[in-house]
Design an enzyme around this catalytic site. Structure first.
Site, short mmCIF file in Angstrom:
data_model
loop_
_atom_site.label_atom_id
_atom_site.label_comp_id
_atom_site.label_asym_id
_atom_site.label_seq_id
_atom_site.Cartn_x
_atom_site.Cartn_y
_atom_site.Cartn_z
N THR A 556 0.85 -1.19 0.00
CA THR A 556 0.00 0.00 0.00
C THR A 556 0.89 1.24 0.00
O THR A 556 2.11 1.15 0.11
CB THR A 556 -0.87 0.07 1.27
OG1 THR A 556 -0.02 0.39 2.38
CG2 THR A 556 -1.56 -1.26 1.54
N GLU A 607 13.44 -2.96 -1.08
CA GLU A 607 14.15 -2.56 -2.30
C GLU A 607 13.34 -1.57 -3.12
O GLU A 607 13.87 -0.63 -3.70
CB GLU A 607 14.45 -3.82 -3.13
CG GLU A 607 15.24 -3.57 -4.40
CD GLU A 607 16.58 -2.92 -4.15
OE1 GLU A 607 17.46 -3.62 -3.64
OE2 GLU A 607 16.74 -1.72 -4.44
N LEU A 614 14.72 -1.57 -9.47
CA LEU A 614 16.17 -1.46 -9.71
C LEU A 614 16.95 -1.83 -8.44
O LEU A 614 16.54 -1.47 -7.34
CB LEU A 614 16.55 -0.02 -10.10
CG LEU A 614 15.99 0.50 -11.41
CD1 LEU A 614 16.42 1.96 -11.59
CD2 LEU A 614 16.49 -0.34 -12.58
N GLU A 668 0.94 12.19 -10.54
CA GLU A 668 -0.18 12.09 -9.59
C GLU A 668 -1.30 12.95 -10.18
O GLU A 668 -1.06 13.77 -11.06
CB GLU A 668 0.26 12.67 -8.23
CG GLU A 668 1.38 11.91 -7.55
CD GLU A 668 0.94 10.53 -7.09
OE1 GLU A 668 -0.17 10.39 -6.58
OE2 GLU A 668 1.74 9.58 -7.27
N ASP A 679 8.36 13.06 -3.00
CA ASP A 679 8.61 11.65 -3.18
C ASP A 679 10.12 11.38 -3.39
O ASP A 679 10.70 10.47 -2.82
CB ASP A 679 7.80 11.20 -4.41
CG ASP A 679 7.79 9.70 -4.53
OD1 ASP A 679 7.33 9.04 -3.58
OD2 ASP A 679 8.25 9.19 -5.58
N LYS A 683 12.96 9.23 -1.02
CA LYS A 683 13.92 8.23 -1.50
C LYS A 683 15.34 8.62 -1.11
O LYS A 683 16.14 7.76 -0.70
CB LYS A 683 13.80 8.10 -3.02
CG LYS A 683 12.46 7.53 -3.46
CD LYS A 683 12.31 7.59 -4.97
CE LYS A 683 10.92 7.14 -5.38
NZ LYS A 683 10.65 7.43 -6.80
N GLY A 798 6.43 2.15 -12.17
CA GLY A 798 5.50 1.29 -12.91
C GLY A 798 5.20 0.03 -12.14
O GLY A 798 6.03 -0.48 -11.40
#
Ligand code: ADP
Ligand code: ASP
Ligand code: MG
Length: 816
Positions: A556, A607, A614, A668, A679, A683, A798
């Site tokens: 989620t 991951e 990746l 979005e 976002d 990361k 994706g």
């Protein structure tokens, strides 16, 4: 000659009796007639025992008695010619009347002595053997019903009488020789003492009867016919992947059965061993299967162990005290006391300091053992040299057995690894001096999980089963199920991993199946049979199923599942997540996830938090564990922004490119959610933390891409209008870059503990110059990769690639 013993299920129904008669018929051709030993029909001994208890308690036993009669009579009706039925009915009726009188006596006196109990139980074998012998006689007139209370002589230890082998063998040989042309069909389990009172050989004792006959008659083989394909690597009712063993030594069979492998009664091995008679365990319901041969020598095997067995209920008594230190004879006194009082000690361990002795007994004997010890060691207790014995209940013993174990180091390590990873606490361990057996005491509710986990870790040729509980059925969840479904066969064949999805939940419904949900039509099933979703309950069910190799998968993007990660770790459940929210919230939370997972020996894989499928997190981890040091990281980790800048060139307007990105589904619903860089920031934060920096989100400097007017626009439409107005701002940036033969890139950097995301212009010497589509790219500049960075590049967004990343994480949990 051969002795064939048929167990309860083999005489349990008309169908199985017909098969059994065929098997005897084949053997009847032999020159030396076989002896057949039979058990009571399945469940009958338990029923008799229950009736006796009821009678003693003053309760009615008549319904059970009627049930028993009916079962035998119906079987006779089904299998015997009508003309021959009456004499059998009469004989059976006599038995049932005797039994009723006995039970009535118990009822009147409200007393059930071990002696009466044995007599009552003996009717199970007598009825079945009488009935089966008459049925067999139709096909083989030479069959002779043989009541072993006249042949097997024992002491008067009712319930578990000891056999006078010499006398019994003599009686058996005499009868066999007298009746050379007959096939003796004999009652198992029952015998008599020197006063001709009926005794029994212990529950499951028909196997032993067969061995006594085998020994008396120097049989070439003793065949034990039962309802499974021989002795298996574990109890097939608990361990679904258990498989049949071709052979075992007497010692191995003895150890396995002593520790609970009910398929053969342990004392059976003794007469066979002494006379070197092989025992073969065969399946009445699959007579062609070779079964298991138990003999002195087995074929060489590469397996370190033969099997795993268990006793599901034991109590443990702990004795602690300085009175035991260096006191020779203490344990001698203890165990001879218990032996004298006929308390069977299942397992003993003693600490090397001799400060404590732990031993396991049957729960029914624990209180008695405790009070005996208190009497025997009254002085030591009074002088506080010994602490009061403590009973621990609700425990189980699991034993791994195999003669190869003594040549194979690391056996206990392997058991503890499997148990530890699954959160099973070992209370005590015992290794026999023979090294044929390692036994551990664990909590009884953990037994099934322990057996499956340990079985899987020893029999590596079997597939390892992962039990996954999955949250989220959006794009990623759906795609993951599709990929798992398509690759399940490959995984089984090539990776020896089987992934069972045992729980699925979205925000509306949830569904469970410990055997694994079908991935063909999970959507329909969830809709039709799912219960109302409740995350807390989902986690509770996941924990209570107590399955080995369990994984909690969070597909989620919601903050709600995060708070359950630690609960999962604490229940020894690994977590695989593509949800970034957990790892990018407070540093303390991130750290706590990691620590808790490590503490409980489980995995935490994420991951897909960075760059979808990746290998970025894994690469970083591998660099660090192999001793490299990260000097700098540069990365483009937003697929959306990457797409926008890759297309923002030539005559294109920034407005058009953003619109196109939205139309292609790369953004979005509000493109600013991407363009704000939140976002990307998450990361970078996760990467920085994994690289070893204690960092919070506020430590990352983000250079905004958008001018203020665009950021502050109240609606998406207003945002686009503002974007059009600001075109000159973007064109200026683009023109400047193009003039210098550069391209615009939104780049995240981690340099010396400082993290930022900035809009940069890079020339064609930079690895980020050549980018296409919505690719992600990351360059690791480390001590080893200094001259030229290690670069990972590819599609970073994706459903397909993200689900594939989750898939890979899941398999990695299995590989550990
Ligand atoms: P019978 O009535 O033929 O004597 P039992 O019920 O006494 O049969 O023993 C057979 C049962 O033993 C099997 O049905 C199986 O459930 C159980 N069992 C326990 N451990 C093992 C094992 N390691 N291998 C085979 N069977 C086992
Ligand atoms: N009928 C007895 C029992 O159930 C003996 C046996 O089956 O071997 O214990
Ligand atoms: Mg049995």
């Amino acid at each position: 000659m051969k002795v064939l013993k048929f167990g309860g299920t083999s005489v349990g129904s008309a169908a199985s009796i017909s098969t059994l008669v065929k098997i005897i018929k084949q053997e009847s051709q032999a020159k030396e007639k076989p002896v057949i030993v039979l058990s009571a029909m399945s469940g009958v001994t338990n029923l008799l025992s229950e009736m006796a208890e009821k009678a003693a308690a003053g309760e009615s036993f008549t319904p059970q008695l009627a049930e028993l009669e009916l079962r035998h009579f119906n079987t006779v009706k089904e299998l015997l010619d009508i003309q021959q039925q009456n004499p059998v009915f009469t004989r059976l009726k006599i038995y049932f009347n005797e039994l009723e009188d006995l039970l009535q006596g118990v009822f009147t006196l409200r007393e059930l002595t071990p002696k009466t109990r044995d007599l009552i139980l003996s009717y199970g074998e007598r009825c079945s053997t009488l009935m089966v012998s008459r049925i067999a006689m139709q096909h083989m007139p030479e069959v002779l019903f043989t009541d072993t209370t006249e042949l097997i002589k024992t002491d008067s230890d009712f319930g578990q009488a000891k056999v006078n082998m010499k006398l019994s063998e003599l009686l058996i040989r005499t009868l066999y020789n007298e009746k050379k042309d007959h096939i003796l069909v004999a009652t198992g389990f029952i015998a008599s003492n020197d006063l001709n009172q009926v005794t029994t050989l212990g529950r499951g004792g028909s196997d032993y009867t067969a061995a006594i006959f085998g020994s008396a008659l120097n049989a070439e083989v003793i065949e034990i016919w039962t309802d499974v394909n021989g002795m298996m690597t574990a109890d097939p009712r608990i361990v679904k992947k258990a498989f049949s063993l071709p052979d075992l030594t007497y010692t191995e069979a003895m150890e396995l059965s002593y520790f609970g492998a009910k398929v053969i009664y342990p004392p059976t091995m003794i007469p066979a061993f002494l006379k070197k008679i092989p025992i073969v365990i065969k399946n009445t319901f699959q007579p062609d299967f070779e079964g298991t041969v138990i003999s002195a020598e087995t074929k060489p095997s590469t397996q370190p162990i033969k099997g795993i067995s268990s006793i599901n209920e034991v109590s443990v008594i702990n004795l602690i005290g300085s009175g035991m230190v260096g006191k020779a004879g203490f344990s001698g006194r203890l165990f001879s006391l218990l032996a004298r009082e006929q308390i069977n000690v299942i397992l003993i361990t003693q600490s090397s300091s001799e400060h404590s002795i732990t031993f396991a007994v049957h729960p029914a004997e624990a209180e008695k053992a405790k009070s005996l010890i208190e009497q025997e060691f009254e002085l030591e207790l009074g002088a506080r040299k010994l602490e009061k014995p403590v009973i621990e209940k609700n425990l189980a013993v699991m034993a791994i057995v195999g003669e190869n174990m003594k040549q194979t180091p690391g056996m206990s390590g392997k058991i503890f690894h499997a148990l530890g990873r699954n959160g099973i606490n070992v209370r005590a361990i015992a290794q026999g001096s023979s090294e044929y057996n390692i036994s551990v005491i664990i909590s009884a509710p953990d037994l099934a999980k322990a057996l499956n986990a340990v079985h899987e870790s020893f029999f590596v040729q079997l597939n390892k089963t992962l039990h996954a509980f999955c949250l989220g059925t959006g794009n990623i969840g759906k795609t993951l199920f599709k990929q798992l479904n398509e690759h399940s066969q490959y995984l089984r064949e090539n990776n020896r991993i089987q992934v069972k999805i045992v729980g699925i939940s979205n925000s509306r419904k949830m569904i469970f199946d410990p055997e694994g949900l079908s991935l063909d039509n999970w959507q329909d099933n969830l809709l039709e049979y799912g219960e109302e979703a409740n995350l807390g309950r989902f986690v509770d069910i996941m924990k209570s199923m107590n399955l080995p190799n369990c994984v909690f998968v969070d597909n989620t993007a919601s903050p709600l599942p995060i708070k359950y990660y630690e609960e999962a770790f604490k229940a020894n459940i690994s977590v695989v997540t593509c949800n970034k929210i957990g790892n990018s919230s407070a540093y303390s939370q991130y750290k706590s996830f990691k620590n808790t997972a490590v503490q409980h020996g489980v995995d935490f894989f994420y991951e897909t938090n960075v760059g979808a499928g990746l290998p970025i997190i894994r690469t970083l981890r591998d660099l660090i564990v192999s001793g490299d040091r990260v000097r700098r990281i540069e990365a483009i980790l937003s697929g959306t922004i990457s797409f926008i800048f890759n297309n923002f060139k030539g005559d294109a307007s920034f407005y058009d490119v953003v619109k196109m990105a939205q139309e292609k589904g790369y953004t979005e619903p509000d493109p600013r959610d991407d363009l704000r860089g939140t976002d990307f920031m998450r990361k970078m934060l996760i990467l920085a933390r994994d690289a070893g920096y204690q960092m919070e989100s506020t430590d990352i400097d983000i250079e905004p891409i958008l001018p203020k007017s665009c950021i502050e626009a109240p609606t998406v439409d207003a945002f686009y209008a503002a974007l059009k107005k600001e075109e000159a701002y973007f064109t200026k940036l683009k023109d400047k870059a193009e003039k210098e033969n550069k391209v615009l890139r939104y780049v995240g950097k981690l340099d010396n503990g400082k993290a930022s995301i900035t809009l940069e212009m890079v020339d064609d010497s930079h690895p980020f110059y050549m980018m296409s589509g919505a690719d992600n790219i990351i360059a690791f500049i480390t001590d080893r990769y200094y001259e030229r960075p290690m670069v990972v590049k590819g599609p970073g967004a994706g459903a397909e690639v993200t689900a594939a990343g989750v898939f890979a994480d899941l398999i990695n949990v299995g590989a550990n």
